[in-house]
Design an enzyme around this catalytic site. Structure first.
Site, mmCIF file in Angstrom:
data_model
loop_
_atom_site.group_PDB
_atom_site.id
_atom_site.type_symbol
_atom_site.label_atom_id
_atom_site.label_comp_id
_atom_site.label_asym_id
_atom_site.label_seq_id
_atom_site.Cartn_x
_atom_site.Cartn_y
_atom_site.Cartn_z
ATOM 1 N N THR A 72 63.541 -4.160 118.574
ATOM 2 C CA THR A 72 63.840 -3.096 119.408
ATOM 3 C C THR A 72 62.779 -2.815 120.306
ATOM 4 O OG1 THR A 72 65.215 -2.442 117.132
ATOM 5 C CG2 THR A 72 64.757 -0.555 118.865
ATOM 6 N N ASN A 151 75.033 -10.906 118.312
ATOM 7 C CA ASN A 151 75.019 -10.489 116.918
ATOM 8 C C ASN A 151 75.890 -10.398 115.994
ATOM 9 O OD1 ASN A 151 74.238 -8.046 118.573
ATOM 10 N ND2 ASN A 151 74.420 -7.240 116.673
ATOM 11 N N SER A 199 62.517 -11.298 116.977
ATOM 12 C CA SER A 199 61.987 -10.455 115.920
ATOM 13 C C SER A 199 61.997 -11.432 114.576
ATOM 14 C CB SER A 199 63.451 -9.383 115.496
ATOM 15 O OG SER A 199 63.296 -8.721 114.485
ATOM 16 N N ALA A 200 60.876 -11.070 113.759
ATOM 17 C CA ALA A 200 60.566 -12.095 112.644
ATOM 18 C C ALA A 200 61.440 -12.140 111.555
ATOM 19 C CB ALA A 200 59.037 -11.737 111.999
ATOM 20 N N THR A 237 46.934 -1.027 116.388
ATOM 21 C CA THR A 237 46.232 -1.898 115.711
ATOM 22 C C THR A 237 47.198 -2.924 115.141
ATOM 23 O OG1 THR A 237 44.648 -0.290 114.936
ATOM 24 C CG2 THR A 237 44.934 -2.219 113.678
ATOM 25 N N CYS A 325 73.541 -2.040 112.452
ATOM 26 C CA CYS A 325 73.273 -0.810 112.820
ATOM 27 C C CYS A 325 74.742 -0.072 112.640
ATOM 28 C CB CYS A 325 72.681 -0.588 113.964
ATOM 29 S SG CYS A 325 71.631 -1.834 114.308
#
Ligand code: PLP
Length: 385
Positions: A72, A151, A199-200, A237, A325
């Site tokens: 996203t 998707n 995306s992982a 970070t 979603c």
């Protein structure tokens, strides 16, 4: 009861080898990669190794990979960042009607800020025509964004032709490759992508980690402002364990891709044949071959997708009735409507997606359960009439 998971397009379990690779980066190698002491430098080395693994799978340079919090954020950064950077050049974007909401809602946001967006409809087979994309571009167009695999219905888009059309007009090309990265070959030079999202958690990595490929020299404003990490392209970070997980997941995917693709196609076709033999009033949504190896999206006459999903869950089989979603909402899937299904047909659809840990035995058992459940639901509703 051993439960069967057939919703790999929504998310995948973290592969134990990925989890093992991530483990040291929580409490042992915990430094901040931006710190110049050895704690930080050790963490930085792991981040840079992961960057190389992701880049290798795309045929990109490591310097062109920016880590994000997921697909996203990568989509938002690509679309908003390119539009902001090119505001003076123009204010028009071309996309497809059946994109993931990470792209669609970002485009709607742009419209609320005065941009123009053209939503190209896919064909009934779930494929976007490059000619339609070409025709939709205007002198004002600054970006074309078309996903690699849808998707919900798994259809694969002709990205080489779409990328070439955008390049020919001097327009940036972004693709959301969240569903294909790590599953099918995706080479940024072949498709002439300037920006690509991944995306992982769709490739056996952790949730909350992803990346945006940014071709060298692409004008792009950052979404996140702050400490200037990722060469000022994405402040905050680094999520070191997540990034390490994405890197390891990419390596594992690269090693197993061909074999896994063939295995999943066989498994999926076996299930489809089984269902076709035993159920009438069933239709496969999307192109039968130009689709992800693991995807079946099926409409069943006389059956409510949500009821089917819930009954299957009670029987220990997890599928989806739309994208992750949109499930839970009453609205029929925008993807299914975009390929010409009626609201009723769209509501009577389920998505079955297999993966690395799906066995033949599971696929057979799930098919049996599905056949029986559809028959039960149909006889219930005909009894009610
Ligand atoms: N794009 C596509 C095509 C997806 O399938 C998803 C996940 O469902 C996303 C974007 C969002 O990715 P993430 O969950 O990592 O934010």
């Amino acid at each position: 009861m051993k439960r069967i998971y057939l919703d790999y397009a929504a998310t995948t379990p973290v592969d134990p080898r990925v989890r093992a690779a991530m483990e040291p980066y929580f409490s042992e190698v915990f430094g901040n990669p931006s710190s110049i002491h050895s704690f930080g430098q050790q963490a930085l080395a792991a981040v840079e190794d992961a960057r190389k693994s992701v880049a290798a799978l795309l045929g990109a340079d490591a310097g062109e990979i920016v880590f994000t919090s997921g697909g996203t954020e990568a989509d938002n950064t690509a679309i908003l960042g390119a539009c902001q950077a090119l505001r003076r050049k123009g204010g028009h974007v071309v996309t497809a009607q059946f994109e993931h909401h990470a792209v669609l809602h970002t485009c709607r946001f742009l419209e609320s800020r005065g941009y123009g967006v053209t939503y190209v409809p896919p064909g009934r087979d779930g494929i976007v025509s490059p000619d339609d994309v070409r025709r939709a571009m205007t002198p004002e167009t600054v970006l074309v964004t078309v996903m690699h695999a849808n998707n919900e219905i798994g259809t694969l888009q002709p990205l080489r032709a779409i990328g070439a059309a955008a390049r020919q007009k001097g327009v940036l090309f972004h693709t959301d490759a969240v569903q294909t990265f790590g599953h099918l070959p995706v080479r940024v030079d072949e498709i002439q992508a300037d920006l690509l999202s991944l995306s992982a958690h769709k490739l056996y990595g952790p949730k909350g980690a992803g990346a945006l490929y940014i071709r060298k020299g692409t004008p792009l404003n950052p979404l996140m402002h702050g400490g200037g990490q990722e060469k000022n392209r994405r402040s905050s970070t680094h999520n070191v364990p997540g990034i390490v997980g994405l890197g390891k997941a990419s390596e594992l995917a690269a090693a197993a891709m061909e074999e896994e693709r063939a295995r999943l196609i066989t498994l999926r076709n076996r299930m489809l044949d089984n269902l076709k033999r035993n159920l009438d009033g069933m239709r496969l949504n999307g192109h039968p071959d130009l689709r992800l190896p693991n995807n079946l999206n099926l409409s069943m006459d006389g059956v409510e997708g949500e009821s089917l999903l819930m009954r299957l869950d009670l029987e220990g089989v997890a599928v989806s009735s739309g994208s992750a979603c949109s499930s839970g909402s009453e609205e029929p899937s925008h993807v299914l409507l975009s390929i010409g299904l009626s609201k009723e047909q769209a509501r009577g659809s389920v998505r079955i997606t297999m993966g690395r840990f799906t066995t033949e035995e599971e696929a057979d058992r799930a098919a049996d359960v599905l056949i029986q459940t559809v028959r039960d639901l149909r006889s219930l509703s005909s009894g009610r009439k």
